[in-house]
Design an enzyme around this catalytic site. Structure first.
Site, PDB file in Angstrom:
ATOM      1  N   TYR A  13     -62.943  32.920  51.064  1.00 19.71           N
ATOM      2  CA  TYR A  13     -61.640  32.783  50.424  1.00 19.71           C
ATOM      3  C   TYR A  13     -61.753  31.915  49.164  1.00 19.71           C
ATOM      4  O   TYR A  13     -61.239  32.268  48.101  1.00 19.71           O
ATOM      5  CB  TYR A  13     -60.636  32.183  51.419  1.00 19.71           C
ATOM      6  CG  TYR A  13     -59.303  31.838  50.818  1.00 19.71           C
ATOM      7  CD1 TYR A  13     -58.452  32.835  50.353  1.00 19.71           C
ATOM      8  CD2 TYR A  13     -58.897  30.515  50.703  1.00 19.71           C
ATOM      9  CE1 TYR A  13     -57.227  32.516  49.785  1.00 19.71           C
ATOM     10  CE2 TYR A  13     -57.675  30.189  50.143  1.00 19.71           C
ATOM     11  CZ  TYR A  13     -56.848  31.193  49.683  1.00 19.71           C
ATOM     12  OH  TYR A  13     -55.643  30.872  49.122  1.00 19.71           O
ATOM     13  N   GLU A  61     -48.286  32.262  52.988  1.00 14.62           N
ATOM     14  CA  GLU A  61     -47.977  30.840  52.801  1.00 14.62           C
ATOM     15  C   GLU A  61     -46.749  30.439  53.606  1.00 14.62           C
ATOM     16  O   GLU A  61     -46.689  29.335  54.145  1.00 14.62           O
ATOM     17  CB  GLU A  61     -47.782  30.507  51.319  1.00 14.62           C
ATOM     18  CG  GLU A  61     -49.047  30.593  50.484  1.00 14.62           C
ATOM     19  CD  GLU A  61     -50.098  29.549  50.796  1.00 14.62           C
ATOM     20  OE1 GLU A  61     -49.840  28.602  51.565  1.00 14.62           O
ATOM     21  OE2 GLU A  61     -51.212  29.679  50.248  1.00 14.62           O
ATOM     22  N   TRP A 110     -54.513  26.632  57.217  1.00 13.25           N
ATOM     23  CA  TRP A 110     -54.767  27.850  56.448  1.00 13.25           C
ATOM     24  C   TRP A 110     -55.822  28.700  57.144  1.00 13.25           C
ATOM     25  O   TRP A 110     -55.757  29.932  57.113  1.00 13.25           O
ATOM     26  CB  TRP A 110     -55.174  27.499  55.011  1.00 13.25           C
ATOM     27  CG  TRP A 110     -55.318  28.723  54.155  1.00 13.25           C
ATOM     28  CD1 TRP A 110     -56.457  29.171  53.559  1.00 13.25           C
ATOM     29  CD2 TRP A 110     -54.290  29.667  53.802  1.00 13.25           C
ATOM     30  NE1 TRP A 110     -56.204  30.336  52.864  1.00 13.25           N
ATOM     31  CE2 TRP A 110     -54.872  30.650  52.998  1.00 13.25           C
ATOM     32  CE3 TRP A 110     -52.938  29.771  54.111  1.00 13.25           C
ATOM     33  CZ2 TRP A 110     -54.157  31.733  52.484  1.00 13.25           C
ATOM     34  CZ3 TRP A 110     -52.213  30.843  53.595  1.00 13.25           C
ATOM     35  CH2 TRP A 110     -52.830  31.803  52.797  1.00 13.25           C
TER      36      TRP A 110
END
Length: 187
Positions: A16, A38, A46
């Site tokens: 990522y 988000e 995350w």
């Protein structure tokens, strides 16, 4: 190759970091994807969201904003039952409502990207000149303005911290630490 230290803890985070975080995005589908992700990340790590990203993509029709905007109560029930995603009713309902708001913004601005990027003057902002991860801000005047405007338009699960994380994700802000190969390569 030097990277931001947070990326080293897991292969998903590494990929990522290297391929997405801080890279400018102008594609409405991808922007909607990160808006959804988000929103679901609030209160979670995350990494948890990245591990469920494929599940989210399948559950939300590849983040096709037009399809998601047409979801009904049956779709909400389907999503609440789906173990491949975070099963939080309020976040699911917010994602669907936000899809409808994205379509409204598109009508007004021609694209969601054109609307979103106006908050940084249509360029990537370089915020972090610190070499210490804990000194990267959690919000900014730009994320404050974006959150305020989104809320006025009826978007949900969109506070300034979520907006700042979104802005980092889609390259509106480059917070790669000095020395990271992505710090120099981003606009």
């Amino acid at each position: 190759m030097e990277r931001c230290p947070w990326a080293a803890s897991d292969p998903l985070l590494l990929r990522y970091h290297d391929e997405e975080w801080g890279t400018p995005v102008h594609d409405d589908r991808v922007l909607f994807e990160f808006l959804v992700l988000e929103g679901f990340q609030a209160g979670l790590s995350w990494l948890t969201i990245l591990r469920k990203r494929d599940g989210f993509s399948q559950a939300f029709d590849g983040f096709d904003v037009e399809k998601v905007a047409r979801y009904t109560q049956n779709d909400i029930q389907r999503l609440i039952s789906d173990p491949a995603i975070v099963r939080n009713r309020a976040k699911i309902e917010a994602a669907i409502s936000n899809a409808r708001r994205v379509l409204e913004v598109r009508k007004e601005y021609g694209s969601f990207a054109r609307y979103i990027w106006q908050f940084t003057g249509h360029k990537t902002l370089r915020r972090s000149d610190t070499a210490i991860l804990t000194e990267i801000p959690a919000s900014s005047p730009e994320s404050d303005a974006l959150a305020r405007d989104l809320k006025q338009r009826g978007f949900r699960f969109i506070g300034t911290t979520t907006c700042y994380a979104f802005m980092q994700s889609v390259g509106m802000v480059n917070d790669h630490l000095p020395g990271c190969f992505k710090a120099q390569g981003s606009p």
